[in-house]
Design a protein around this motif. Structure first.
Motif, short mmCIF file in Angstrom:
data_model
loop_
_atom_site.label_atom_id
_atom_site.label_comp_id
_atom_site.label_asym_id
_atom_site.label_seq_id
_atom_site.Cartn_x
_atom_site.Cartn_y
_atom_site.Cartn_z
N VAL A 271 0.84 -1.20 0.00
CA VAL A 271 0.00 0.00 0.00
C VAL A 271 0.88 1.25 0.00
O VAL A 271 0.61 2.23 -0.72
CB VAL A 271 -0.96 -0.02 1.22
N ILE A 272 1.97 1.22 0.78
CA ILE A 272 2.89 2.36 0.80
C ILE A 272 3.49 2.60 -0.58
O ILE A 272 3.54 3.74 -1.07
CB ILE A 272 4.00 2.12 1.86
N PHE A 273 3.88 1.50 -1.23
CA PHE A 273 4.39 1.61 -2.61
C PHE A 273 3.32 2.25 -3.50
O PHE A 273 3.60 3.15 -4.30
CB PHE A 273 4.77 0.20 -3.10
N GLY A 274 2.07 1.81 -3.33
CA GLY A 274 0.97 2.35 -4.14
C GLY A 274 0.78 3.84 -3.93
O GLY A 274 0.64 4.60 -4.90
N TRP B 150 0.32 -3.15 -9.80
CA TRP B 150 0.04 -2.83 -8.40
C TRP B 150 -1.33 -3.34 -7.98
O TRP B 150 -1.47 -4.02 -6.97
CB TRP B 150 0.13 -1.30 -8.17
N VAL B 151 -2.32 -3.04 -8.79
CA VAL B 151 -3.68 -3.37 -8.38
C VAL B 151 -3.91 -4.88 -8.39
O VAL B 151 -4.54 -5.45 -7.49
CB VAL B 151 -4.72 -2.61 -9.24
N THR B 152 -3.34 -5.57 -9.38
CA THR B 152 -3.60 -7.01 -9.47
C THR B 152 -2.86 -7.78 -8.39
O THR B 152 -3.41 -8.70 -7.79
CB THR B 152 -3.22 -7.54 -10.87
N LEU C 54 -6.73 2.79 -12.78
CA LEU C 54 -6.61 1.80 -11.72
C LEU C 54 -7.92 1.05 -11.56
O LEU C 54 -7.96 -0.18 -11.50
CB LEU C 54 -6.24 2.49 -10.41
N VAL C 55 -9.02 1.81 -11.55
CA VAL C 55 -10.32 1.19 -11.36
C VAL C 55 -10.64 0.25 -12.52
O VAL C 55 -11.06 -0.89 -12.31
CB VAL C 55 -11.41 2.27 -11.22
N PHE C 56 -10.38 0.69 -13.75
CA PHE C 56 -10.68 -0.16 -14.90
C PHE C 56 -9.82 -1.42 -14.92
O PHE C 56 -10.30 -2.51 -15.23
CB PHE C 56 -10.53 0.61 -16.22
#
Lengths: 712, 53
Positions: free
Chosen positions: A138-141, A167-169, A497-499
Motif C-alpha cells: 500500500v505504501i508503494f501504491g 500494483w492493483v492485481t 486503476l479502477v478499470f
C-alpha cells in the motif's frame, strides 16, 4: 509557461539496485544448493534448516520476491520519475517502502528455514508477513500514485499502465489467496479447502507469474529498451493493444496448472482456452520489443546491454509460446509433474527476468554514478557465460522431463508397468548434474557483474539528486485530432486503476464463484471424515518439511497412474484439506494412495534413512522427526481453527483431542514395537506415520461399504 | 464464512462464459479501433517520452 526546476531521486534507485544484486546472488546460491541436493542427498546435511523441503521455498521466494521484486522497484523508481517529470511523491515513503520490503525478505528467509510455511507454493509466507506485505505494498501504491498525480507530463506512457495494473492485481491476488485462520503467532490454516484451495492457489500462482514477473517487467522493457537502443518503441499502438489484451486474458489462465486433476472440467477448459489466446498479446509484445531494434542490429553487436535485452525478450517469447502449448491437455499429460515445468519457468526466470535485470543494471549504474561502465568486455563475458548457463540449465531439464514422463507411461507386453518409479529418477540423475553446472555458469556470470559494478561505482560518484526541469502541467491540455475515449482514460490514472481492477476482478470472480457456490462441483463422499488430532499434527509436519515440493497427492485419470498408484483422485476426497497438498512436481512418487501401502515400520525406517528402504533413493533423511516431541499444547487451537473453517469436529472436541491423540499414538507405538522398533508415543514421526497411513484411504472405505451394500 | 455449497445446481452456467467473453471482446474491439484511429502525431509524441531524459 514557467519552467520548474526539480530533482530526481537517484539514491533510492541505487538502494534498490544494490538490493537486487545482493538478493540475486543469495537466491541463486540457494537455488544451486537445491539443485545439488537433488542428486546428492548428503548435501541436505541432515539438518532441518538445510533440507530441500525448506531450501526450495527459500530459493523460489528469494528469486521472485527479493531479486525480481527489488528489480521491479529499481526499474519503477527510475522510470516513473522521468516519465512523470517529477520526483517521487515522498522520500520518506520511498525509504519506508525500501526498508519494509527488505525486512519482509529477511523475516521470510528466517521463517521459511524454521519451517513456518502455509504449504502453498509461492505464497508460503505466514500470516504476520502476509499482513506486512500488504502494508508495504500500500505504501508503494501511495508513493506511485502520488508521483503520477503530481506529474508534469500530461500523457501516461504505456510503461506506467503496466505498473498500475501490476500494483492493483498483485494487491488483489495477495489478499484473496492469503485468507487464512491463524492459530498461533506464526501458523495458520488456509481459509479454503481442497479443490477450492487449489483453484485459488493456482489462480494466484499463475498470476504471480503474470503480474509480478511479467507485467512490471514489460513496463520496464517499454522504458529501458527504447532508452538503450536510443529509439522509440516499434509500435506504440501495438503496445496499447498488448497491454489491454494481456491483462484481460492473463487472469483467466490459472486453471491450466490443474489439468486432469479433480478440478471441475469446465474450469480446466476455461484455463486452456484463455492460455492459448495469450499467445497473441505475448508475441505482440515480444515482436514490438525486437522490432524496436530494426535497423539497429549493428548496435546489438557492440553493446552488451542490448545483447542482454534481446535475449531477455526472446526468452519471453519462448516462454510465452511454450506456456500455451503446455496448457493443451495432451501436452500437459506429458509435461505436468516433471522437470519440463522446471525448464519452462527457468527460461522465464533466467532469461527474461534475469537478463533484463542485468541489462538494466549495466545501464542504470553508470547513469546514476555519472561514469562509463568499468568494462564492456566483462559485461560481454557475463552475457556469454550466462547464455551458455541458460542452455545448459534448460536443455537437460527438458530432456529429463520428457524422458521421465515417457518412462512413467510405459507398459510391458504383459500389461504391467515397465519401470519402478525409482528407476525413472535414477535414470535422469546425470541430467540433474548437468543442470547444476548450468546453474554454476549462470551464477559465475553474476559474480563477474558484481565485480564490474563495484569497479564502476568506485570510479564514479552518485548523483543522488539529478537536476531536471519541465513546465508545470497546464490545466488546458492541448489536443491532437479528435478526442477518443481512450485519450480520456489515458490522462486519468485513478480511473485507469479502477478499470484495471474491474478487468482482473471479473476474470477472477467468474472463474472461482461457481466452484464455491455450486454443490454439483464437489460431489461429497460419505466416507470422507476429518483428520484425527494425531493425523492433523502429522499433516502439519508434512507441510512444515515441504513434502509437497517433491510429492504430489493427485492421481490423474491415466492408465499408468491408476496402475502405479491406485484409484484416481476425486474432488470430494479433499474437503477437509486446509491447505490442499496436490503438489506440482514429482521428484518422488505420488502419495495420494500411500495410506496402508507399507507397514508403519517401513515409514519409520524410511524417514530415518530412505536408502535403507529404497536403495538409490534421492530423498533427504529426517532424523529429527524421531526425536522431536509432538507439540500437543497447540492441538486444541488447531481443532478450534478447523472448526471455524467448517470442519465438523463435535462441539468441545478441542479439549478431548489430546486424549484421542495419545490413544492413537500409542497404537502406532505398539505397531512399531511389534516390528522391533522402540519409540516413545509422543514423537513427531508417530504423527507423520499416522497421517501417511490415512492419506487416500477414505475412498477405500467407501468402496468397501458399497460392495457390502451390493452383496446384501 | 464456511464453504458449504449454497446453490444446488448451476443453471445457465454459460452466462458466465458468455458475459465475460463479451466484456473482453467489446473492450478489445474498442481498443483496437482507438489504436487504429488515434492521431499519429500524438502517438509519436508519446512514444518519444522515454527518450526525453
Amino acid at each position: 509557461m514557467q519552467v520548474e526546476k526539480f530533482y530526481y531521486d537517484n539514491k533510492i534507485v541505487k538502494m534498490y539496485a544494490y538490493a537486487t544484486i545482493l538478493w540475486g546472488v543469495v537466491g541463486m546460491l540457494v537455488g544451486l544448493l537445491a539443485a545439488i541436493q537433488i542428486y546428492l542427498p548428503a548435501a541436505n546435511f541432515g539438518l532441518p534448516m538445510t533440507t530441500f523441503g525448506r531450501v526450495r521455498p527459500l530459493h523460489t521466494n528469494a528469486v521472485i520476491f527479493a531479486f525480481v521484486g527489488n528489480g521491479i522497484f529499481m526499474g519503477v523508481y527510475y522510470s516513473l520519475q522521468r516519465l512523470c517529470k517529477a520526483r517521487m511523491f515522498s522520500d520518506a515513503l520511498s525509504k519506508i517502502h525500501f526498508w519494509g520490503w527488505q525486512l519482509i525478505i529477511v523475516s521470510a528467509a528466517v521463517t521459511l528455514l524454521l519451517g513456518y510455511t502455509t504449504g502453498k507454493e509461492y505464497a508460503e509466507l505466514e500470516w504476520p508477513i502476509d499482513i506486512a506485505i500488504t502494508l508495504v505494498w500500500v505504501i508503494f501504491g501511495i508513493n506511485m500514485f502520488g508521483t503520477i498525480l503530481k506529474r508534469r507530463e500530461s500523457h501516461l506512457y504505456v510503461a506506467i499502465w503496466f505498473f498500475i495494473a501490476t500494483w492493483v492485481t498483485v494487491a488483489m491476488l495477495h489478499i484473496v489467496n492469503s485468507f487464512e485462520i491463524p492459530f498461533s503467532f506464526l501458523k495458520s490454516y488456509s481459509w479454503y479447502a481442497g479443490v477450492q484451495d487449489a483453484l485459488v492457489q493456482w489462480w494466484y500462482g499463475h498470476n504471480a507469474v503474470a503480474f509480478f514477473l511479467t507485467t512490471p517487467y514489460l513496463g520496464i522493457m517499454y522504458y529501458f529498451l527504447p532508452k538503450a537502443a536510443n529509439r522509440p518503441v516499434y509500435s506504440y499502438r501495438l503496445s496499447i493493444i498488448h497491454f489491454w489484451a494481456l491483462i484481460f486474458i492473463y487472469i483467466w489462465a490459472g486453471p491450466h496448472h490443474l489439468l486432469y486433476t479433480a478440478l471441475p472440467d469446465w474450469a480446466q477448459s476455461l484455463g486452456t482456452v484463455f492460455s492459448i489466446m495469450l499467445i497473441a498479446p505475448s508475441w505482440g509484445g515480444m515482436l514490438n520489443g525486437l522490432f524496436t531494434l530494426r535497423g539497429a542490429w549493428d548496435k546489438v553487436r557492440e553493446d552488451p546491454i542490448l545483447k542482454f535485452m534481446v535475449v531477455a525478450v526472446t526468452c519471453y517469447g519462448m516462454a510465452t509460446f511454450e506456456g500455451p502449448m503446455l496448457s493443451l491437455k495432451s501436452v500437459n499429460a506429458i509435461s505436468h509433474f516433471t522437470d519440463w515445468t522446471i525448464a519452462h519457468v527457468h527460461i522465464g526466470a533466467l532469461g527474461w527476468n534475469g537478463f533484463l535485470t542485468f541489462g538494466i543494471l549495466y545501464w542504470i549504474i553508470p547513469k546514476i554514478f555519472n561514469t562509463p561502465l568499468y568494462s564492456k568486455k566483462l559485461a560481454t563475458t557475463h552475457f556469454w557465460i550466462g547464455t551458455v548457463g541458460i542452455v545448459l540449465y534448460a536443455v537437460p531439464m527438458y530432456w529429463a522431463g520428457f524422458e521421465q514422463a515417457m518412462m512413467w507411461k510405459q507398459f510391458t507386453d504383459d500389461g504391467t508397468l515397465k519401470y519402478q518409479f525409482l528407476e525413472t529418477v535414477t535414470h535422469i540423475i546425470p541430467l540433474y548434474v548437468i543442470r547444476s553446472i548450468g546453474g554454476v555458469l549462470y551464477l559465475s556470470g553474476v559474480f563477474i557483474m558484481v565485480y564490474n559494478i563495484v569497479k564502476t561505482v568506485k570510479s564514479g560518484s552518485l548523483v543522488a539528486n539529478e537536476a531536471a526541469e519541465a513546465p508545470a502541467l497546464s490545466k488546458n491540455i492541448e489536443t491532437h485530432g479528435e478526442q477518443y475515449w481512450h485519450r480520456w482514460i489515458e490522462r486519468r490514472p485513478i480511473q485507469m486503476l479502477v478499470f484495471s481492477l474491474v478487468a482482473v476482478a471479473i476474470g477472477g470472480a467468474i472463474e472461482m464463484i461457481p466452484t464455491f457456490l455450486v454443490k454439483s462441483n464437489i460431489p461429497t463422499i460419505a466416507a470422507v471424515k476429518p483428520y484425527t488430532p494425531l493425523e492433523l499434527q502429522g499433516r502439519d509436519i508434512y507441510i512444515r518439511e515441504g513434502c509437497y515440493l517433491c510429492h504430489s497427492q493427485m492421481v490423474r485419470p491415466f492408465r499408468d497412474e491408476v496402475a502405479r498408484y491406485g484409484e484416481y483422485s476425486k474432488a470430494g476426497e479433499f474437503v477437509y484439506d486446509h491447505p490442499f497438498q496436490w503438489g506440482s512436481k514429482r521428484t518422488g512418487p505420488d502419495l495420494a494412495r500411500i495410506g496402508g501401502k507399507y507397514p508403519d515400520s517401513w515409514h519409520y525406517n524410511h524417514m530415518l534413512d530412505p536408502r535403507s528402504m529404497s536403495p538409490g533413493s534421492i530423498m533427504p533423511t529426517y532424523p529429527w522427526l524421531l526425536d522431536n516431541p509432538i507439540d500437543t499444547a497447540i492441538t486444541p487451537a488447531k481443532i478450534r481453527a478447523m472448526q471455524t473453517l467448517g470442519v465438523p469436529y463435535p462441539k468441545g472436541y478441542d479439549q478431548q483431542a489430546n486424549a484421542d491423540l495419545m490413544a492413537q499414538a500409542n497404537a502406532v507405538r505398539i505397531n512399531l514395537k511389534i516390528d522391533k522398533i522402540t519409540t516413545p508415543a509422543n514423537r513427531e514421526i508417530v504423527a507423520l506415520i499416522a497421517y501417511l497411513q490415512r492419506v487416500g484411504t477414505d475412498i477405500k472405505l467407501q468402496r468397501a461399504i458399497e460392495s457390502l451394500q451390493s452383496n446384501k | 464464512m464456511k464453504f458449504i455449497n449454497y446453490l444446488e445446481k448451476i443453471t445457465d452456467v454459460d452466462i458466465y462464459a458468455l458475459s465475460s467473453f463479451s466484456i473482453f471482446f467489446v473492450v478489445f474491439l474498442a481498443m483496437g479501433f482507438w489504436a487504429w484511429k488515434a492521431d499519429k502525431k500524438m502517438i509519436e509524441e508519446i512514444s518519444r517520452l522515454p527518450l526525453e531524459n
